[in-house]
Write a protein that holds these residues in place. Structure first.
Motif, short mmCIF file in Angstrom:
data_model
loop_
_atom_site.label_atom_id
_atom_site.label_comp_id
_atom_site.label_asym_id
_atom_site.label_seq_id
_atom_site.Cartn_x
_atom_site.Cartn_y
_atom_site.Cartn_z
N ASP A 567 0.87 -1.18 0.00
CA ASP A 567 0.00 0.00 0.00
C ASP A 567 0.90 1.23 0.00
O ASP A 567 1.68 1.43 0.94
N VAL A 568 0.82 2.01 -1.06
CA VAL A 568 1.73 3.15 -1.17
C VAL A 568 1.53 4.14 -0.04
O VAL A 568 2.48 4.80 0.40
N ARG A 569 0.31 4.24 0.49
CA ARG A 569 0.08 5.16 1.60
C ARG A 569 0.82 4.69 2.85
O ARG A 569 1.43 5.51 3.56
N GLN A 570 0.81 3.39 3.10
CA GLN A 570 1.56 2.86 4.24
C GLN A 570 3.06 3.03 4.03
O GLN A 570 3.80 3.34 4.97
N PHE A 571 3.51 2.80 2.80
CA PHE A 571 4.93 2.98 2.50
C PHE A 571 5.37 4.41 2.80
O PHE A 571 6.42 4.63 3.42
N HIS A 572 4.57 5.38 2.39
CA HIS A 572 4.93 6.77 2.65
C HIS A 572 4.91 7.08 4.14
O HIS A 572 5.74 7.87 4.63
N THR A 573 4.00 6.46 4.88
CA THR A 573 3.99 6.65 6.33
C THR A 573 5.26 6.08 6.95
O THR A 573 5.83 6.69 7.87
N VAL A 574 5.70 4.93 6.47
CA VAL A 574 6.95 4.35 6.97
C VAL A 574 8.13 5.28 6.66
O VAL A 574 8.97 5.56 7.52
N ILE A 575 8.20 5.79 5.45
CA ILE A 575 9.32 6.65 5.04
C ILE A 575 9.32 7.95 5.84
O ILE A 575 10.38 8.43 6.28
N LEU A 576 8.14 8.53 6.07
CA LEU A 576 8.04 9.85 6.71
C LEU A 576 7.81 9.78 8.22
O LEU A 576 7.83 10.82 8.88
N GLY A 577 7.64 8.59 8.77
CA GLY A 577 7.15 8.49 10.14
C GLY A 577 8.17 8.62 11.24
O GLY A 577 7.79 8.61 12.42
N ARG A 582 19.16 8.73 8.14
CA ARG A 582 20.24 8.34 7.24
C ARG A 582 19.76 7.18 6.37
O ARG A 582 18.88 6.41 6.75
N MET A 583 20.38 7.04 5.21
CA MET A 583 19.92 6.03 4.27
C MET A 583 20.01 4.62 4.85
O MET A 583 19.12 3.80 4.65
N SER A 584 21.06 4.31 5.59
CA SER A 584 21.18 2.96 6.16
C SER A 584 20.12 2.71 7.21
O SER A 584 19.56 1.61 7.30
N VAL A 585 19.81 3.70 8.05
CA VAL A 585 18.78 3.55 9.08
C VAL A 585 17.41 3.45 8.44
O VAL A 585 16.56 2.65 8.87
N LEU A 586 17.17 4.23 7.39
CA LEU A 586 15.89 4.17 6.68
C LEU A 586 15.69 2.80 6.05
O LEU A 586 14.59 2.21 6.13
N GLU A 587 16.72 2.26 5.43
CA GLU A 587 16.58 0.96 4.79
C GLU A 587 16.29 -0.13 5.81
O GLU A 587 15.46 -1.02 5.56
N ALA A 588 16.95 -0.06 6.96
CA ALA A 588 16.69 -1.05 8.01
C ALA A 588 15.24 -0.96 8.49
O ALA A 588 14.59 -1.99 8.76
N LYS A 589 14.69 0.25 8.57
CA LYS A 589 13.30 0.42 8.99
C LYS A 589 12.35 -0.19 7.96
O LYS A 589 11.38 -0.88 8.31
N VAL A 590 12.59 0.08 6.68
CA VAL A 590 11.74 -0.48 5.63
C VAL A 590 11.82 -2.00 5.63
O VAL A 590 10.80 -2.69 5.48
N ASP A 591 13.01 -2.54 5.82
CA ASP A 591 13.16 -4.00 5.86
C ASP A 591 12.34 -4.61 6.99
O ASP A 591 11.70 -5.67 6.82
N ARG A 592 12.33 -3.97 8.15
CA ARG A 592 11.54 -4.49 9.29
C ARG A 592 10.05 -4.43 8.98
O ARG A 592 9.28 -5.33 9.35
N TRP A 593 9.62 -3.37 8.31
CA TRP A 593 8.21 -3.23 7.94
C TRP A 593 7.79 -4.33 6.97
O TRP A 593 6.74 -4.96 7.13
#
Length: 601
Positions: A567-577, A582-593
């Protein structure tokens, strides 16, 4: 492009605000609470050292702190704070933190280590002695900060008096900056002649205005009704005296210093690698602005590849616009054909207003959360527009009293393009900078450094990614606006080539401008402003494309991993939430999601 003060090289930029975030509450683990209390105390101590950050966030100015700007005591205090924070953070057990606070821990640890590196004596010797340049510095920002309608509050007589103390401190700050520039002359670490000449021209543009009609006296040309007439008369006299007897003489002193003393010592070559210590500085700047360890040559090759890819897409849109000749000829055609340029400032303003309405209609399809902070669209003030990029965003205040502002450039209308209206609004306004910055500011559950601070790869990468949403929103079905988004993406790709060309490969200013004109339809005024910006701010322009490519890659990873559950809306919430990561921390968050939605293997 976000307000420059948030990304000043070597500045202490991880704290903000004084309110203890709501997340530090009883339901959290004891370790979560300890971390939040540490981050709160770190924010409090940072605010005590920061002459500008509290003002950005709607607080009052501190003249005493302001007077310490550009002094060795300021640097010493920053080093001491970093050491204190790292020692306290080492006492926190990361494994006992919740998932969100682990993000905070990883982020602040990386930020503190980076700040410690920028505060090393050998790096300070390269940064502190160059306190201003033509793209960033108090000689530009000060007028906007103190003007009526700017970042200072003028609601009461007490506000006026406190602000006047701050304004009067400017003369001391200029003296401090001149002393730093002189240190650079002595050590051989100096700005380019181009940058110095531009600073002189900027000061001249301010000084040509009479003090009584300048930004510095604007607060006393209209008072709140709550201030009695007698006090209004006294305050008007004091502000006019300050402008005429302190502010203008300080600017004139700085101008004379630059023209008579500094310019003869400035370096002729524009690239930072030509400066003493410049090559190592550039690699550090790349890491700061991309949050990644990247080689300049690899970035240069990536940029060349992106330029070639975008040109292939441009060729198809060019034909849709009715032009059958070579792409380079179409670039020249666009620069000269009235079809592509605004005839009046009003036409430009109307175009941005229409883009805003079109984006607003599409937002619910793409976002679960939207900012409460209002967004305003304004042209740059006349004294700034000649030296600014095509647009920028100034954040609103956390309390919502000051809206976010998208500034667009109406200088030299024949060099502006109607094709770029939609994509520029998506980037600087909604859902670009305004969404990202405002959602973070409004989220009091975040630690202050995640609410208020950022890095270029995330902040500018998100804004460039936001431009691409125009395709899914149906905003680029018009070939004019489709061309505009490709042209803007080309700009960000060319930045990879030109920034590294200037600062790692010895390119000249004219060589860089010629490259941009040959590979895009941008006007010469824009190309010149862009190149001179890169000269002044090495590495900053790299964050856009590097960050956007990272977010786009993470989106593809999530789509592949989740399939129909994406769901693109959930993806944007994960990215902006979680604020700017930093890019490495963001990627780790997306991977957990992704893993959480996939469930057990």
């Amino acid at each position: 492009m976000l307000s420059r003060r948030r990304f000043a090289a070597g500045s202490l930029a991880f704290g903000a605000g004084l309110a203890l975030p709501a997340a530090a509450s009883a339901q959290n683990s004891a370790e979560d609470v300890r971390l939040m209390e540490l981050l709160h105390e770190l924010s409090r101590r940072q605010d005590a050292l920061d002459p500008l950050g509290p003002i950005d966030r709607g607080g009052g100015p501190d003249a005493a702190v302001f007077r310490q700007s550009f002094t060795s005591s300021e640097t010493t205090a920053e080093r001491s704070l970093i050491k204190w924070a790292l020692q306290r953070l080492a006492r926190i057990d990361r494994m006992r933190l919740g998932a969100e606070r682990q993000i905070s821990y990883d982020s602040i640890l990386a930020d503190l280590r980076e700040e410690a590196e920028w505060l090393r004596p050998d790096i300070v010797a390269l940064t502190a002695v160059r306190p201003f340049n033509h793209f960033g510095g108090l000689h530009i920002d000060f007028a906007s900060i103190v003007a009526k309608g700017g970042e200072l509050n003028y609601a009461s007589a007490a506000d006026y008096r406190r602000n006047l103390d701050y304004i009067d401190a400017f003369a001391q700050v200029i003296d401090n900056a001149i002393a730093r520039f002189r240190e650079g002359i002595a050590s051989g670490v100096v700005e380019s002649q181009l940058t110095v000449r531009n600073m002189i021209a900027q000061i001249d543009a301010l000084l040509v205005q009479p003090p009584e009609s300048s930004p510095f006296t604007s607060p006393v040309r209209e008072f709140p009704l709550a201030i009695p007439p007698a006090q209004q008369d006294e305050l008007a006299r004091l502000y006019n005296q300050s402008a005429a007897n302190r502010i203008y003489p300080a600017y004139q002193k700085f101008r004379n210093f630059l023209a008579d003393e500094y310019l003869p010592e400035a370096r002729e070559a524009v690239g930072i690698s030509a400066m003493k210590g410049g090559a190592s500085y550039y690699r550090l700047a790349i890491r700061k602005h991309t949050t990644l360890r990247l080689d300049p040559e690899a970035i240069h090759r990536l940029g060349l590849g992106e330029v070639a890819r975008i040109q292939n897409e441009m060729d198809g849109v060019k034909r849709a616009l009715g032009f059958g000749g070579p792409l380079r000829d179409f670039f020249d055609h666009m620069r000269t054909s009235p079809r592509f340029h605004p005839k009046t400032r009003a036409e430009l303003a109307d175009g941005f207003a229409q883009a805003a309405r079109a984006v607003d209609a599409q937002v619910p399809r793409f976002f679960d959360r939207v900012p409460k902070t209002r967004l305003e669209i304004r042209p740059y003030p006349a004294y700034r527009e000649k030296y600014e990029a095509g647009g920028s965003y100034n954040q609103g205040s956390p309390d919502g009293r000051r809206p976010g502002t998208f500034f667009y450039n109406a200088y030299d209308l024949p060099s502006r393009f109607l094709t770029g209206i939609t994509t520029l609004y998506l980037h600087e306004g909604a859902p670009g900078h305004h969404f990202q910055v405002s959602l973070a500011l409004e989220d009091t559950s975040l630690p202050d450094f995640q609410r208020f601070d950022g890095n270029n790869a995330y902040v500018e990468g998100w804004a460039l990614y936001a431009e691409t949403l125009g395709f899914e929103m149906g905003l680029f079905k018009d070939p004019m606006q489709h061309w505009g988004t490709l042209d803007d993406e080309m700009l960000r790709a060319m930045r990879l080539v030109v920034d590294t060309g200037l600062h790692a490969k010895g390119w000249s200013r004219d060589q860089a401008i010629d490259y941009m004109l040959a590979n895009s339809g941008m006007g010469k005024s824009d190309a010149t402003a862009e190149v001179e910006r890169y000269i002044a701010w090495p590495g900053q322009a790299l964050g856009y494309k590097i960050g956007a490519l990272t977010i786009q890659r993470l989106k593809r990873k999530a789509q592949a991993g989740l399939g129909p559950r994406f769901d693109v809306r959930q993806f944007h919430t994960v990215i902006l939430g979680s604020g700017a990561l930093r890019m490495s921390v963001l990627e780790a968050k997306v991977d957990r999601w992704i893993a959480a939605l996939q469930g057990p293997a």
